[in-house]
Design a protein around this motif. Structure first.
Motif, PDB file in Angstrom:
ATOM      1  N   GLU A  80      46.966  -2.886  -2.396  1.00  0.00           N
ATOM      2  CA  GLU A  80      47.854  -1.965  -1.701  1.00  0.00           C
ATOM      3  C   GLU A  80      47.202  -0.598  -1.504  1.00  0.00           C
ATOM      4  O   GLU A  80      47.527   0.117  -0.553  1.00  0.00           O
ATOM      5  N   GLU A  81      46.267  -0.221  -2.371  1.00  0.00           N
ATOM      6  CA  GLU A  81      45.692   1.117  -2.302  1.00  0.00           C
ATOM      7  C   GLU A  81      44.900   1.347  -1.029  1.00  0.00           C
ATOM      8  O   GLU A  81      45.052   2.371  -0.352  1.00  0.00           O
ATOM      9  N   ASN A  82      44.044   0.392  -0.684  1.00  0.00           N
ATOM     10  CA  ASN A  82      43.212   0.556   0.510  1.00  0.00           C
ATOM     11  C   ASN A  82      43.514  -0.456   1.600  1.00  0.00           C
ATOM     12  O   ASN A  82      42.821  -0.515   2.616  1.00  0.00           O
TER      13      ASN A  82
END
Length: 898
Positions: A80-82
């Motif tokens: 989900e972060e990148n």
């Protein structure tokens, strides 16, 4: 993600979440402290009175202190972060949590994992449409049509999605359908055992907790089975808080979400996960305080309960009779009108898939033991027994093999009955039955291990081991049938109670709950902590329906439906067998495996580590990313090769040579043709029409002809041509003459052989001639025909030589050319160890040497056989006297004949 959470989950909303959590915990604390005292009293009473239930026939394996690994492998995970897909290494330990590492190298180095996923409360999905359907329930006002493009672009067409109603969702991908089935089975195993997170060994804390949660929900008119009663105590209390908190937050936050439908759904998932983690952190600290407070006062309470046990039991029976007179008539009418007509239907719906699953467990155990028995008899007896028993001992923990048993419970359906009895989901019953299947499989395997280990002392041969395995298998299966019947009947009773009791309580509570406080005056104040009116009321309701439930299960057992045993059939447990389970766990690999097996296992481990190291983020993932862990550390997905097969594979695979001789052997092409030549004459015609030229040979003392570079030919000839000796001394000339049967040829046709011609007499082209100059074998008449005219072969010691030196019927022709230079065969370097002398004709020079003077008398001769070797003329070397053997042959005809 951080911006969305911080924007919509500001400080006032966080404070509101904390207040709601504290309020739920306060109500739960009051109920838990009351139920803790009741559970403590019931535990002491059980210890004093005991139970008369049937004893298990199978041995029960004790929990192992050694950590095990269930499964491991690589997966594509969406971050989900990148918003990218990354290849990650996942490890499934024996606590069934999914541990994520960046690579396998990080795991082997002991680095901290990137994430640990607790699978309690999750659902395993294998299609995007299933995920979108559940996603629409998060925000009821926003729905995405099935088939729409998801907000995540999956890396392959085989996704695996972990969905949770409150927590974070996890997205994975694999490259093949086979791998998808593997990982689905693994994750379902994790969900199954994570949901059953309350330890049964705790006889006080676990029943006190479950009763407190049930009474808390009943106070809010929430009866029936609760699907989110899964995980450990902190997770269950968090689900209890989120059950009321999430709808309130959704009403406050959802109108403020902006963007497309899928973007708003994604934002809500992130907010819900953040709230869920806040609630868990707060509950963890508060719950530990509550439990510690109850445990501190349990010592004094236990001593008081043991002292007043008889008075407490008498007081409880008095109160029970008073409540029974008031409640039982109403309960019996409700049971007769609303429950009895449906008991048989519910029982049948439970029995069919459950019995099919237990029968599948029995068949799987039978097949695995039969397969092991065949392999042990065919391959190695006790030496292979340890390897196969080590695999069999992990059968219950094998998620892929056990998946076929678990899938039988998917046929459990309660259409029409779910709504009538307020059963929200059948997942609770499915998972409980699957856990019982796993336990019975493990008990059967453990009992088989102990009995076989005890019996192996009397079995030495393969036949005796085979008979012992068959005899023990039949014995274990009989015990399994009895225990399976007992476990299933208990499961059916518990499942019926879980379905019917909430329905009856919901029906009777409006008319009975208001009258219960007046029965409190019949309880002494000293005993009020362990006798609660609400608990006695539920016990009376249970009595009203328990008779009908037992009758239905008993009737099914009498009719022998689904292989159920009657209650009258009681098999006493074997005391000697129970003592076997108290011993030290058996290490099959150490006791019965071959000595060479650890080396093979080390090689196998090392090969797997190399493969896992190569698969990194910047390289494509292998089609089979599932990596099986060693047998000691976990379950292997596919059966390993046997030791014999492993040895053949290791020999067949290219490996690094250990010596110069092995390098020479790898660069050497040897063609061996065996021909039987009559001792009296040689047929002049061959099958291809070629004419075999007569080969004349005379026995000499010893002739050694070698191919050497011009510079050091003399030195090499002298160093590699020792005199042929037997075991005691130098052989006689006859022995050395008979030893010449192996001729090594490597020479271009232009220098040694006549030019080849075709069938019309025309000279062949250079290419054709080159093709015909292949390593050939041409027959040389055996020396057996001349033995009648020769002296018996004896060494200096006077002993007659073996028949290997007196009869030779095969001639080996050895050809080697590498980069235009000759290469000595490995046998040349073995000085003084061989009796067979070689005649080697090189491409550029032919070097011959007579080891002894030509004037020396020859002890044996052969009739009509001569052998000559052309002398070397153009290599500038010292002239070597020609040997008394002459070889007369045609290269082209010999090549065609080979």
């Amino acid at each position: 993600m951080g911006d969305v959470v911080s924007t919509h989950l500001d400080e006032p909303k966080r404070h509101y979440v904390a207040e709601k959590t504290v309020k739920v915990l306060e109500e739960f604390k009051k109920s838990y402290e009351q139920q803790y005292n009741v559970a403590l009293f019931n535990k002491i009473r059980y210890e004093v009175e005991g139970s008369g239930g049937p004893q298990s026939q199978l041995l029960i394996r004790k929990p192992s202190k050694e950590a095990k690994t269930i499964f491991s492998g690589n997966l594509f995970q969406y971050l989900e972060e990148n918003k990218k897909w990354r290849n990650r290494f996942f490890l499934i330990p024996d606590n069934y949590s999914a541990v994520c590492y960046e690579t396998k190298v990080h795991y082997e180095r002991g680095l901290h994992p990137k994430a640990v996923i607790s699978c309690a409360g999750y659902k395993v999905l294998t299609s995007v449409d299933q995920y979108l359907e559940l996603l629409n329930t998060c925000l009821p006002g926003l729905k995405v049509k099935p088939g729409s493009t998801p907000f995540i672009k999956y890396a392959s067409q085989f996704p695996i999605i972990l969905w949770h109603p409150y927590g974070r969702h996890h997205y994975f991908c694999v490259l093949t359908e086979k791998e998808q089935h593997k990982w689905v089975a693994v994750f379902q195993d994790c969900v199954r055992y994570s949901n059953d997170g309350l330890p049964e060994e705790s006889k006080v804390e676990t029943p006190a907790f479950t009763d407190a949660v049930r009474l808390y929900r009943q106070a809010r008119d929430q009866y029936g089975t609760w699907e989110m009663l899964c995980g450990n105590q902190v997770q269950i209390l968090s689900n209890l808080v989120m059950e009321d908190l999430q709808p309130e937050l959704r009403n406050m936050i959802s109108p403020r979400l902006k963007g497309k439908v899928q973007e708003r759904q994604r934002a809500w998932i992130q907010i819900s996960d953040a709230v869920y983690r806040l609630v868990q952190d707060q509950i963890k600290n508060q719950y530990d305080i509550i439990v510690r407070r109850c445990e501190d006062g349990s010592t004094n309470m236990e001593s008081a309960f043991r002292t007043d046990m008889d008075q407490i039991i008498t007081s409880k029976e008095h109160v029970t009779n008073k409540i029974k007179a008031f409640v039982l008539p109403k309960a019996e009418v409700c049971v007769r009108n609303h429950v009895q007509p449906y008991i048989s239907s519910i029982l049948e719906a439970l029995m069919i898939p459950t019995s099919q699953g237990f029968a599948e467990v029995r068949d799987l155990f039978f097949k695995e033991v039969i397969e092991m028995n065949k392999n042990v008899v065919n391959e190695g007896g006790k030496e292979k027994l340890g390897e196969y028993m080590e695999k069999l001992s992990q059968l219950a923990y094998h998620p892929v093999k056990m998946q076929g048993c678990y899938e039988k419970m998917d046929n459990l359906h309660l259409e029409g009955l779910q709504q009538r009895f307020d059963v929200s989901s059948t997942a609770v019953f499915k998972q409980r039955a699957q856990i019982l299947m796993k336990e019975q499989m493990d008990n059967a395997v453990f009992t088989f291990e102990q009995l076989l280990h005890q019996d192996l002392g009397n079995a030495s041969s393969k036949e005796e081991i085979c008979k012992a395995i068959q005899r023990i298998q039949d014995r274990v299966l009989k015990k399994y049938d009895y225990d399976s019947s007992t476990v299933r009947k208990k499961f059916f009773r518990e499942a019926l109670l879980q379905i019917i009791i909430p329905f009856l309580l919901k029906k009777l509570s409006p008319t009975c709950k208001s009258e219960l406080p007046k029965f409190q005056e019949f309880i002494f104040e000293d005993f009020a902590k362990c006798i609660l009116v609400e608990n006695v009321f539920e016990e009376v309701v249970l009595m009203s329906v328990m008779k009908d439930i037992n009758s239905a299960v008993k009737e099914a057992a009498v009719q022998r439906r689904h292989n159920l045993y009657r209650d009258s059939i009681v098999i006493n447990s074997d005391p000697s067998l129970q003592l076997l389970g108290e011993g030290v766990p058996i290490d099959w690999n150490t006791e019965f495996s071959e000595q060479a097996e650890p080396v093979i296992q080390d090689k196998r481990k090392r090969m797997k580590q190399v493969v896992s190291t190569i698969i990194q983020d910047d390289l494509p993932l292998a089609l089979e990313s599932c990596i099986d862990v060693p047998a000691h550390e976990g379950i292997q997905e596919e059966p390993d090769k046997e030791v014999g097969e492993m040895d053949s594979d290791l020999n067949a695979c290219p490996k690094s040579p250990d010596s110069v001789n092995e390098i020479r052997g790898m660069l050497t092409k040897v063609v061996t043709l065996e021909t039987k030549v009559p001792t009296d004459h040689v047929d002049s015609s061959l099958s291809n029409g070629s004419i075999v030229q007569e080969v004349k040979e005379e026995a000499t003392k010893e002739v050694k002809v070698e191919a050497m570079p011009p510079a050091n030919a003399d030195a090499m000839v002298s160093s590699h041509c020792p005199e042929n000796k037997d075991a005691h001394s130098q052989d006689s000339p006859a022995v050395q003459g008979e030893a010449f049967n192996s001729v090594h040829v490597s020479a271009p046709a232009s220098e040694v052989w006549p030019k080849s011609k075709d069938a019309h007499g025309q000279e062949d082209s250079p290419n054709v001639q080159a093709e015909k100059l292949s390593p050939v074998h041409f027959p040389i008449p055996s020396l057996e025909s001349s033995q009648s005219h020769s002296t018996e072969s004896k060494g200096a010691s006077g002993k007659e030589d073996s028949a290997d030196f007196q009869s030779k019927e095969s001639v080996h022709v050895f050809a080697q050319s590498w980069n235009g230079s000759s290469l000595l065969p490995p046998e040349i370097g073995e000085v003084g160890t061989r009796k067979v002398s070689d005649v080697v004709i090189n491409q550029k020079e032919i070097v011959s040497e007579v080891t002894d003077s030509a004037s020396e008398d020859i002890s044996t001769t052969t009739d009509n056989q001569e052998c000559s070797v052309p002398p070397a003329e153009e290599n500038g070397m010292a002239n070597v006297q020609p040997s008394e053997h002459e070889i007369i042959s045609s290269a082209s005809e010999t090549a065609e004949s080979s």
